[in-house]
Design an enzyme around this catalytic site. Sequence first.
Site, mmCIF file in Angstrom:
data_model
loop_
_atom_site.group_PDB
_atom_site.id
_atom_site.type_symbol
_atom_site.label_atom_id
_atom_site.label_comp_id
_atom_site.label_asym_id
_atom_site.label_seq_id
_atom_site.Cartn_x
_atom_site.Cartn_y
_atom_site.Cartn_z
ATOM 1 N N SER A 104 -17.200 -12.471 -78.483
ATOM 2 C CA SER A 104 -17.308 -12.439 -79.938
ATOM 3 C C SER A 104 -18.317 -13.489 -80.409
ATOM 4 O O SER A 104 -19.477 -13.423 -80.027
ATOM 5 C CB SER A 104 -15.917 -12.614 -80.557
ATOM 6 O OG SER A 104 -15.915 -12.289 -81.919
ATOM 7 N N ASP A 218 -12.849 -1.410 -78.964
ATOM 8 C CA ASP A 218 -12.877 -2.583 -79.845
ATOM 9 C C ASP A 218 -12.636 -2.137 -81.279
ATOM 10 O O ASP A 218 -13.366 -1.295 -81.807
ATOM 11 C CB ASP A 218 -14.230 -3.291 -79.724
ATOM 12 C CG ASP A 218 -14.241 -4.666 -80.368
ATOM 13 O OD1 ASP A 218 -13.808 -4.778 -81.532
ATOM 14 O OD2 ASP A 218 -14.698 -5.616 -79.720
ATOM 15 N N HIS A 250 -10.333 -5.680 -79.507
ATOM 16 C CA HIS A 250 -11.137 -6.900 -79.534
ATOM 17 C C HIS A 250 -10.349 -8.115 -79.065
ATOM 18 O O HIS A 250 -10.804 -8.861 -78.185
ATOM 19 C CB HIS A 250 -11.672 -7.130 -80.954
ATOM 20 C CG HIS A 250 -12.703 -8.206 -81.044
ATOM 21 N ND1 HIS A 250 -14.025 -7.988 -80.713
ATOM 22 C CD2 HIS A 250 -12.619 -9.510 -81.426
ATOM 23 C CE1 HIS A 250 -14.710 -9.103 -80.898
ATOM 24 N NE2 HIS A 250 -13.879 -10.046 -81.321
#
EC number: 3.5.1.9
Length: 267
Positions: A104, A218, A250
Amino acid sequence: MEDISEEQEFKYGEHSLQKIKVFKYSSTNASTYIYIHGGAWRDPSNTFDEMRPVLGIPNANLIGINYRLSPEIKHPEHLIDILRALRFVKQNFDVSQITLLGHSVGATMILQLLHYRQIIRDGLKHTHKDDLSSLDNLFAYVNDNVLLSQVIFLDGIYDVVELLKEYPDYASFVDDAFVSNKHFADSTQLSSANESLDLPFSLVSKDTKFLIYQSLEDDLLSMKQTHLLIDYLSSKNQGFTLHVGNWGKHEEIFGKYREIVFSGNVP
């Protein structure tokens, strides 16, 4: 540094979050994996402990980095912490064949590291901290001593401008990490207009491997950010390998496939 078989924490700064965690270490290990966690620059539930499930990677040193979070700090202070952590690792451990991986916004920071001098300089202008003299020694040390053998981008954010076009609600965490639209536009190479970002990449060589992973499941980031990174690297004639698959949501961070993905292999 003596061998480490049980995880230990080390401070690289005065703040409680300026720590690394070494999960295992031996100077005889052939490779080193250093992990930068995500969490939208602000989520305290994302930490270096996300590295713990990958202890099965053989013959490797495993290290995770924690860093200060927003809104207490703004960009580029997170990135400066990463540089300080990398310096600490190189000064205190005998490591080679370094793989730097980030999930991320951890992946965001790997992208930023490729032009860390310019990205940090531009970022500090927006926070009215223009004095870079205190960072000169840090920059010089990292430039001379840190060379990455492999970088792994994991479900990352690479263009904040485009991120907010796709997900306007994400402005809440972006506003915590940046002071203005121009501030976040200048934060990565994909949206910045700074011509100095055309300079060659830092911390890598022609032999450094670039790996990009994206889970098709995700739920917070579509493939758009990954496509933007692909386009950028292609424009720089930088080779890369892309892997996509159904590897979880995610915040699952590749779930049961984490060790395989973090090691740079394909589930």
